[in-house]
Design a protein around this motif. Structure first.
Motif, PDB file in Angstrom:
ATOM      1  N   ILE A 170       0.869  -1.167   0.000  1.00 31.15           N
ATOM      2  CA  ILE A 170       0.000   0.000   0.000  1.00 31.15           C
ATOM      3  C   ILE A 170       0.908   1.219   0.000  1.00 31.15           C
ATOM      4  O   ILE A 170       1.717   1.405   0.918  1.00 31.15           O
ATOM      5  N   THR A 171       0.824   2.026  -1.041  1.00 25.86           N
ATOM      6  CA  THR A 171       1.726   3.161  -1.184  1.00 25.86           C
ATOM      7  C   THR A 171       1.106   4.473  -0.724  1.00 25.86           C
ATOM      8  O   THR A 171       1.822   5.438  -0.458  1.00 25.86           O
ATOM      9  N   SER A 172      -0.228   4.503  -0.640  1.00 26.56           N
ATOM     10  CA  SER A 172      -0.895   5.723  -0.183  1.00 26.56           C
ATOM     11  C   SER A 172      -2.218   5.353   0.471  1.00 26.56           C
ATOM     12  O   SER A 172      -2.946   4.492  -0.024  1.00 26.56           O
ATOM     13  N   PHE A 173      -2.516   6.005   1.609  1.00 27.51           N
ATOM     14  CA  PHE A 173      -3.740   5.737   2.357  1.00 27.51           C
ATOM     15  C   PHE A 173      -4.249   7.083   2.867  1.00 27.51           C
ATOM     16  O   PHE A 173      -3.747   7.629   3.840  1.00 27.51           O
ATOM     17  N   ILE A 174      -5.234   7.640   2.168  1.00 26.84           N
ATOM     18  CA  ILE A 174      -5.692   9.000   2.456  1.00 26.84           C
ATOM     19  C   ILE A 174      -7.174   8.983   2.827  1.00 26.84           C
ATOM     20  O   ILE A 174      -7.990   8.367   2.134  1.00 26.84           O
ATOM     21  N   ILE A 175      -7.504   9.642   3.934  1.00 20.72           N
ATOM     22  CA  ILE A 175      -8.900   9.787   4.348  1.00 20.72           C
ATOM     23  C   ILE A 175      -9.227  11.271   4.397  1.00 20.72           C
ATOM     24  O   ILE A 175      -8.703  12.016   5.231  1.00 20.72           O
ATOM     25  N   GLU A 176     -10.061  11.707   3.456  1.00 19.83           N
ATOM     26  CA  GLU A 176     -10.486  13.108   3.424  1.00 19.83           C
ATOM     27  C   GLU A 176     -11.688  13.279   4.352  1.00 19.83           C
ATOM     28  O   GLU A 176     -12.822  12.982   3.998  1.00 19.83           O
ATOM     29  N   ASN A 177     -11.418  13.714   5.573  1.00 19.37           N
ATOM     30  CA  ASN A 177     -12.466  13.866   6.564  1.00 19.37           C
ATOM     31  C   ASN A 177     -12.039  14.933   7.574  1.00 19.37           C
ATOM     32  O   ASN A 177     -10.869  15.002   7.954  1.00 19.37           O
ATOM     33  N   ASP A 178     -12.983  15.751   8.010  1.00 14.08           N
ATOM     34  CA  ASP A 178     -12.659  16.846   8.918  1.00 14.08           C
ATOM     35  C   ASP A 178     -12.098  16.374  10.247  1.00 14.08           C
ATOM     36  O   ASP A 178     -11.391  17.131  10.936  1.00 14.08           O
ATOM     37  N   PHE A 179     -12.391  15.127  10.623  1.00 18.93           N
ATOM     38  CA  PHE A 179     -11.940  14.628  11.928  1.00 18.93           C
ATOM     39  C   PHE A 179     -10.583  13.922  11.853  1.00 18.93           C
ATOM     40  O   PHE A 179     -10.014  13.586  12.889  1.00 18.93           O
ATOM     41  N   ILE A 210     -13.810   6.875   4.734  1.00 20.99           N
ATOM     42  CA  ILE A 210     -13.596   6.311   3.399  1.00 20.99           C
ATOM     43  C   ILE A 210     -12.131   6.488   2.986  1.00 20.99           C
ATOM     44  O   ILE A 210     -11.724   7.573   2.543  1.00 20.99           O
ATOM     45  N   PRO A 211     -11.308   5.449   3.106  1.00 23.61           N
ATOM     46  CA  PRO A 211      -9.909   5.540   2.676  1.00 23.61           C
ATOM     47  C   PRO A 211      -9.792   5.465   1.155  1.00 23.61           C
ATOM     48  O   PRO A 211     -10.434   4.637   0.514  1.00 23.61           O
ATOM     49  N   GLU A 212      -8.978   6.343   0.610  1.00 20.51           N
ATOM     50  CA  GLU A 212      -8.599   6.260  -0.796  1.00 20.51           C
ATOM     51  C   GLU A 212      -7.200   5.648  -0.831  1.00 20.51           C
ATOM     52  O   GLU A 212      -6.253   6.216  -0.274  1.00 20.51           O
ATOM     53  N   ILE A 213      -7.078   4.486  -1.471  1.00 18.17           N
ATOM     54  CA  ILE A 213      -5.879   3.667  -1.351  1.00 18.17           C
ATOM     55  C   ILE A 213      -5.197   3.499  -2.699  1.00 18.17           C
ATOM     56  O   ILE A 213      -5.854   3.236  -3.716  1.00 18.17           O
ATOM     57  N   MET A 214      -3.885   3.625  -2.698  1.00 19.63           N
ATOM     58  CA  MET A 214      -3.078   3.309  -3.880  1.00 19.63           C
ATOM     59  C   MET A 214      -2.149   2.157  -3.525  1.00 19.63           C
ATOM     60  O   MET A 214      -1.615   2.092  -2.409  1.00 19.63           O
ATOM     61  N   VAL A 215      -1.984   1.215  -4.464  1.00 12.62           N
ATOM     62  CA  VAL A 215      -1.145   0.033  -4.238  1.00 12.62           C
ATOM     63  C   VAL A 215      -0.099  -0.078  -5.343  1.00 12.62           C
ATOM     64  O   VAL A 215      -0.098   0.685  -6.313  1.00 12.62           O
ATOM     65  N   SER A 216       0.781  -1.052  -5.197  1.00 10.61           N
ATOM     66  CA  SER A 216       1.825  -1.300  -6.189  1.00 10.61           C
ATOM     67  C   SER A 216       1.212  -1.545  -7.564  1.00 10.61           C
ATOM     68  O   SER A 216       0.073  -2.001  -7.678  1.00 10.61           O
ATOM     69  N   ASN A 217       1.975  -1.257  -8.591  1.00 14.15           N
ATOM     70  CA  ASN A 217       1.516  -1.423  -9.965  1.00 14.15           C
ATOM     71  C   ASN A 217       1.034  -2.848 -10.218  1.00 14.15           C
ATOM     72  O   ASN A 217       1.723  -3.821  -9.908  1.00 14.15           O
ATOM     73  N   LYS A 218      -0.184  -2.975 -10.733  1.00 16.09           N
ATOM     74  CA  LYS A 218      -0.831  -4.235 -11.109  1.00 16.09           C
ATOM     75  C   LYS A 218      -1.209  -5.100  -9.908  1.00 16.09           C
ATOM     76  O   LYS A 218      -1.577  -6.256 -10.073  1.00 16.09           O
ATOM     77  N   ALA A 219      -1.109  -4.544  -8.715  1.00 13.27           N
ATOM     78  CA  ALA A 219      -1.581  -5.258  -7.520  1.00 13.27           C
ATOM     79  C   ALA A 219      -3.035  -4.871  -7.260  1.00 13.27           C
ATOM     80  O   ALA A 219      -3.544  -3.883  -7.785  1.00 13.27           O
ATOM     81  N   THR A 220      -3.709  -5.674  -6.430  1.00 10.46           N
ATOM     82  CA  THR A 220      -5.087  -5.373  -6.026  1.00 10.46           C
ATOM     83  C   THR A 220      -5.165  -5.374  -4.512  1.00 10.46           C
ATOM     84  O   THR A 220      -4.334  -5.984  -3.831  1.00 10.46           O
ATOM     85  N   VAL A 221      -6.188  -4.694  -3.973  1.00  3.47           N
ATOM     86  CA  VAL A 221      -6.347  -4.633  -2.527  1.00  3.47           C
ATOM     87  C   VAL A 221      -7.784  -4.966  -2.158  1.00  3.47           C
ATOM     88  O   VAL A 221      -8.723  -4.620  -2.876  1.00  3.47           O
ATOM     89  N   VAL A 241      -3.218  -7.150   0.223  1.00  6.19           N
ATOM     90  CA  VAL A 241      -2.723  -6.749  -1.091  1.00  6.19           C
ATOM     91  C   VAL A 241      -2.192  -7.980  -1.810  1.00  6.19           C
ATOM     92  O   VAL A 241      -1.374  -8.735  -1.262  1.00  6.19           O
ATOM     93  N   LEU A 242      -2.666  -8.194  -3.045  1.00  4.03           N
ATOM     94  CA  LEU A 242      -2.254  -9.328  -3.856  1.00  4.03           C
ATOM     95  C   LEU A 242      -1.470  -8.810  -5.049  1.00  4.03           C
ATOM     96  O   LEU A 242      -2.006  -8.077  -5.888  1.00  4.03           O
TER      97      LEU A 242
END
Length: 505
Positions: A170-179, A210-221, A241-242
């Motif tokens: 998992i290369t990025s894990f972003i939660i856009e939330n005021d809290f 709601i996490p917005e997640i980015m993973v390694s190229n061609k991987a799935t989460v 992550v697979l």
């Protein structure tokens, strides 16, 4: 918290330790070019285990490596084999499997006879490789303690090109939330993701982040990016992550901090679709129970009852957890099992391994990291003792009815000090270890027909105090039979728990 004496998975350990399969003669034709050009490589596919023809759990994704052993034979290696969370084997290896050819299909056969201690078995492995696809069948005929057992392992996979990526991050894990405050911290080494939230955030505020997640190229989460998750009351979410080539890595995401509160509203469906599926309370990386040990009893001991840990729909607030002591004595299978298995729940991990078969209390790794001074252990419970109290044994060799004795429940929390992160207390020393610092204990384990609140103060042991610079773990241990660790208790004793919480500063 009882673990059966022996596991069918010990067979795999013998395969791993011996690792030599023989067949055919030395007069086979030279397949060197085919082995190097068409056969050698990594294969990605699914593996399934059956006991007496009955599937145990769901098929799981595994990667198998085929390498050249000689001009006429191959080696097959399956690394980091893990099944149902019960046992992990560093490597299973089938060595020197001789090849034969029929058209464009290459077949291999291996046989091994093993004799060690109380186990003897014959392992027959057959397989085919055709056009980049591999199929393997392992038929294991074993005799354990004079009882026959049949285990079938099947694997189907496809050869990878070698260009597939093995990165599963998992290369990025972003939660856009005021809290949510600041950026998430991704720890690849420990497989954790943490993020901070504002002090005025309520459980409701954290229940649908709601996490917005980015993973390694061609991987799935899984769960996927953009899916709302519940991080309230200290809940944690496990992301798997697979990688493109089948490599798997897991991450556990949570709010940064030591909020220990368990509402038991969220449950995981374990072995979904299997013959004997069950549910476990979340978070699975913090709470453990004997369900996965009992899951095997259905096949190996003839057990026909229900699981010791169940979901209770009518909790004090929402759902709750129900702990029930079960009569699990062997009922026709080939593995001896405990006379009773107490319904139990604890923070930590249940670890079933070959060494734990004869030492089940050592399989309970109590405690999770905690960096506060604990003040109170609180929650709600109901308790109904079973009618017949039994004095049993871990292998079912004792089953005495104790007239007049009434079962009691046990609810306790223990703070203990550690030097290293991998230290733990278990069922042999949780009540006596000098590492213990403070204890909160419910003295009244008698019947309670309605939900009854408890608020237990942590009492520091003599000459012990809290050191903010030291490392600690905290263990919550609850059981429907307080003498369950001695295999004593009444079947059907039922303890219902809800809204457990550790208050610290």
């Amino acid at each position: 918290m009882k673990i059966m004496k022996k596991s069918l998975f010990c067979l795999f350990m013998f395969i791993c330790s011996v690792g030599l399969f023989t067949s055919c003669s030395d007069d086979d034709p030279n397949y060197s070019a085919a082995i190097e050009g068409e056969i050698v490589g990594n294969y990605k596919g699914t593996l399934e285990v059956k006991l007496f023809g009955e599937s145990i759990g769901n098929p799981i994704i595994q990667k198998i490596t085929v390498s050249k052993a000689s001009n006429t034979s191959i080696d097959l290696s399956l690394k980091n084999f893990s099944f149902m969370g019960i046992i992990t084997i560093p490597e299973i290896k089938l060595s020197n499997c001789k090849l034969t050819k029929n058209g464009d299909t290459y077949s291999f056969v291996g046989t091994q006879e093993l004799e060690t201690g109380e186990l003897s078995c014959v392992i027959n492995a057959t397989g085919t490789i055709k056009n980049g696809n591999i199929d393997i069948d392992m038929d294991i005929k074993a005799v354990l303690d004079g009882q026959n057992q049949d285990v079938d392992v099947t694997y189907k996979g496809a050869r990878l090109s070698g260009t597939e990526s093995s990165e599963a991050k998992i290369t990025s894990f972003i939660i856009e939330n005021d809290f949510v405050i600041g950026s998430s911290v991704i720890d690849d080494a420990n497989g954790t993701i943490t993020f901070k939230v504002s002090t005025n955030a309520t459980d409701e505020d954290l229940s649908e982040l709601i996490p917005e997640i980015m993973v390694s190229n061609k991987a799935t989460v899984n769960p996927e990016s953009g899916v709302a998750q519940d991080f309230s009351a200290g809940k944690k979410v496990t992301y798997t992550v697979l990688a493109e080539d089948g490599t798997v890595k897991t991450y556990v995401a949570s709010v940064d901090g030591n909020i220990l509160k368990y509402s038991f509203d969220e449950w995981s469906d374990v072995a979904q679709g299997g013959t004997h599926p069950y549910y476990d309370p979340l978070p699975a990386n913090e709470l453990a129970n004997p369900n996965k040990g009992v899951a095997l009893l259905y096949s190996v001991s003839g057990y026909k009852g229900d699981y010791p840990v169940l979901q209770e729909e009518a909790g004090f607030a929402g759902k709750a957890v129900k702990l029930i002591t079960r009569y699990t004595k062997k009922q026709g299978g080939f593995i001896n099992s405990p006379t009773i298995t107490a319904g139990s729940l604890f923070t930590g991990e249940m670890v079933i391994s070959i060494s734990s078969m004869s030492k089940p209390l050592e399989a309970t790794h109590f405690g999770i990291p905690y960096n506060k001074k604990p003040l109170f252990f609180k929650g709600y419970y109901k308790y109904t003792p079973g009618e017949i109290f039994r004095e049993g044994a871990k292998d079912g060799s004792k089953d005495n009815i104790i007239e007049g004795q009434i079962d009691e429940c046990s609810i306790v929390a223990v703070l203990y000090q550690i030097e290293k992160d991998d230290e733990y207390l278990d069922g042999t020393n949780i009540n006596s270890s000098p590492k213990r610092v403070a204890v909160a204990y419910l003295e009244d384990g008698s019947a309670k027909s309605e939900f009854t609140p408890f608020n237990l103060k942590f009492n520091f042991l003599p000459d012990k105090s809290y050191d903010p610079n030291a490392k600690y773990k905290i263990a919550i241990v609850c059981s429907a039979s307080k003498e369950g660790d001695s295999f004593k208790g009444a079947p059907d004793s039922t303890l219902i728990l809800d809204e457990l919480e550790i208050i610290g500063e």
